[in-house]
Design a protein around this motif. Structure first.
Motif, mmCIF file in Angstrom:
data_model
loop_
_atom_site.group_PDB
_atom_site.id
_atom_site.type_symbol
_atom_site.label_atom_id
_atom_site.label_comp_id
_atom_site.label_asym_id
_atom_site.label_seq_id
_atom_site.Cartn_x
_atom_site.Cartn_y
_atom_site.Cartn_z
ATOM 1 N N VAL A 57 0.866 -1.176 0.000
ATOM 2 C CA VAL A 57 0.000 0.000 0.000
ATOM 3 C C VAL A 57 0.903 1.227 0.000
ATOM 4 N N TYR A 58 0.782 2.026 -1.054
ATOM 5 C CA TYR A 58 1.600 3.223 -1.226
ATOM 6 C C TYR A 58 0.756 4.472 -0.976
ATOM 7 N N ALA A 59 1.436 5.542 -0.592
ATOM 8 C CA ALA A 59 0.755 6.833 -0.459
ATOM 9 C C ALA A 59 0.369 7.301 -1.863
ATOM 10 N N LYS A 60 -0.896 7.639 -2.058
ATOM 11 C CA LYS A 60 -1.374 8.070 -3.377
ATOM 12 C C LYS A 60 -1.329 9.580 -3.537
ATOM 13 N N THR A 61 -0.968 10.260 -2.468
ATOM 14 C CA THR A 61 -0.818 11.705 -2.501
ATOM 15 C C THR A 61 0.133 12.118 -1.382
ATOM 16 N N THR A 62 0.589 13.333 -1.447
ATOM 17 C CA THR A 62 1.473 13.852 -0.408
ATOM 18 C C THR A 62 0.642 14.426 0.719
ATOM 19 N N GLY A 63 1.074 14.186 1.954
ATOM 20 C CA GLY A 63 0.339 14.715 3.101
ATOM 21 C C GLY A 63 0.896 14.150 4.393
ATOM 22 N N GLN A 64 0.089 14.230 5.427
ATOM 23 C CA GLN A 64 0.479 13.716 6.733
ATOM 24 C C GLN A 64 -0.584 12.733 7.186
ATOM 25 N N ILE A 65 -0.150 11.591 7.723
ATOM 26 C CA ILE A 65 -1.098 10.570 8.160
ATOM 27 C C ILE A 65 -1.842 11.068 9.390
ATOM 28 N N ASP A 66 -3.163 11.082 9.275
ATOM 29 C CA ASP A 66 -4.017 11.547 10.366
ATOM 30 C C ASP A 66 -4.414 10.384 11.269
ATOM 31 N N LYS B 34 -9.873 19.576 -10.532
ATOM 32 C CA LYS B 34 -9.823 18.121 -10.706
ATOM 33 C C LYS B 34 -8.652 17.522 -9.927
ATOM 34 N N LEU B 35 -7.499 18.186 -9.994
ATOM 35 C CA LEU B 35 -6.325 17.705 -9.272
ATOM 36 C C LEU B 35 -6.557 17.756 -7.764
ATOM 37 N N ALA B 36 -7.139 18.845 -7.264
ATOM 38 C CA ALA B 36 -7.403 18.969 -5.825
ATOM 39 C C ALA B 36 -8.402 17.902 -5.369
ATOM 40 N N LYS B 37 -9.430 17.629 -6.176
ATOM 41 C CA LYS B 37 -10.398 16.582 -5.837
ATOM 42 C C LYS B 37 -9.745 15.203 -5.881
ATOM 43 N N PHE B 38 -8.838 15.007 -6.835
ATOM 44 C CA PHE B 38 -8.108 13.742 -6.927
ATOM 45 C C PHE B 38 -7.299 13.504 -5.649
ATOM 46 N N HIS B 39 -6.579 14.528 -5.196
ATOM 47 C CA HIS B 39 -5.793 14.397 -3.968
ATOM 48 C C HIS B 39 -6.697 14.155 -2.753
ATOM 49 N N LEU B 40 -7.843 14.807 -2.718
ATOM 50 C CA LEU B 40 -8.775 14.618 -1.608
ATOM 51 C C LEU B 40 -9.323 13.189 -1.601
ATOM 52 N N GLU B 41 -9.671 12.667 -2.760
ATOM 53 C CA GLU B 41 -10.183 11.291 -2.846
ATOM 54 C C GLU B 41 -9.115 10.274 -2.461
ATOM 55 N N PRO C 47 4.697 12.453 8.010
ATOM 56 C CA PRO C 47 4.532 13.052 6.687
ATOM 57 C C PRO C 47 4.939 12.040 5.613
ATOM 58 N N VAL C 48 4.128 11.946 4.561
ATOM 59 C CA VAL C 48 4.403 10.995 3.488
ATOM 60 C C VAL C 48 4.407 11.715 2.149
ATOM 61 N N THR C 49 5.111 11.116 1.211
ATOM 62 C CA THR C 49 5.150 11.651 -0.147
ATOM 63 C C THR C 49 4.490 10.663 -1.103
ATOM 64 N N LEU C 50 4.120 11.155 -2.245
ATOM 65 C CA LEU C 50 3.474 10.334 -3.265
ATOM 66 C C LEU C 50 4.345 9.127 -3.594
ATOM 67 N N GLY C 51 3.774 7.929 -3.523
ATOM 68 C CA GLY C 51 4.483 6.703 -3.871
ATOM 69 C C GLY C 51 5.258 6.060 -2.741
ATOM 70 N N GLU C 52 5.209 6.625 -1.553
ATOM 71 C CA GLU C 52 5.948 6.057 -0.415
ATOM 72 C C GLU C 52 5.238 4.804 0.095
ATOM 73 N N PRO C 53 5.963 3.670 0.268
ATOM 74 C CA PRO C 53 5.326 2.458 0.808
ATOM 75 C C PRO C 53 4.986 2.633 2.281
ATOM 76 N N LEU C 54 3.770 2.231 2.662
ATOM 77 C CA LEU C 54 3.306 2.443 4.032
ATOM 78 C C LEU C 54 3.073 1.137 4.782
#
Length: 195
Positions: free
Chosen positions: A65-74, A148-155, A179-186
């Motif tokens: 399971v990879y991070a599909k967007t950049t962000g922080q795990i809540d 569209k990009l913002a909605k993609f990241h939200l989804e 904090p995770v980046t796009l494509g990082e294995p979790l």
């Protein structure tokens, strides 16, 4: 000692001329009996044949399971060893910034549409207004792509299991707030039947 007694009895009965052959026969007979008794005892006596060694059990078809967007795990909604089903939520990234981005781009799009309607109403009489209509249409297209990009990241802020299986993760505490980046294995989900 037993061999000499057997030889003495045999010599008394047979005679001395076959003494060499008899000794050879008795020796080979006793050797054969020893080998048979050792084999028979190994067969009858149970000897444990096990070896203690470290090993690693590796799943055959794991789903990383990879991070599909950049962000922080809540929130991490699973623990190591939990059974999960397809579509079950595993992790949730923080969405406050993503929701704000969607709302901000929506407001910009509404403002551009209003401006485009005003310019369009008066633009066919004015040459400069027609060029401004083209510019506003291009800007509107750009902002719609941003939306569209913002909605993609939200989804993609919600990570779900793609297969039925069991969760393999080092520590949920290490992931919480990371904090995770796009494509990082979790984490890994694997089918426990296929190992």
């Amino acid at each position: 000692h037993i061999q000499s007694v057997l030889c003495t009895i045999y010599y008394a009965l047979i005679g001395k001329r076959r003494r060499f052959q008899v000794q050879k026969s008795i020796k080979s007979f006793l050797g054969s009996m020893f080998i048979v008794s050792v084999c028979l005892s190994l067969y009858l006596i149970k000897i444990p044949l096990s070896v203690v060694a470290p090993f690693e059990l590796v799943p055959k078809l794991p789903q990383q399971v990879y991070a599909k967007t950049t962000g922080q795990i809540d929130r991490v909604l699973v623990e190591a060893g939990d059974d999960v089903v397809t579509g079950q939520t595993l992790l949730q990234l923080q969405t406050d910034d993503l929701i704000y981005e969607v709302e901000k781009v929506n407001a910009v799009i509404e403002a551009k549409r209003t401006e485009l309607e005003l310019v369009t109403a008066t633009g066919y009489r004015d040459r400069d207004a027609r060029s401004k209509i083209d510019i506003l249409n291009a800007e509107l297209g750009l902002h719609e792509a941003e939306l569209k990009l913002a909605k993609f990241h939200l989804e993609n802020a919600t990570l779900k299991a793609d297969i039925n299986g069991r969760v393999l993760i080092a520590s949920t505490d290490e992931l919480q707030g990371k904090p995770v980046t796009l494509g990082e294995p979790l984490l890994v989900v694997y089918a426990p039947d296929i190992v």
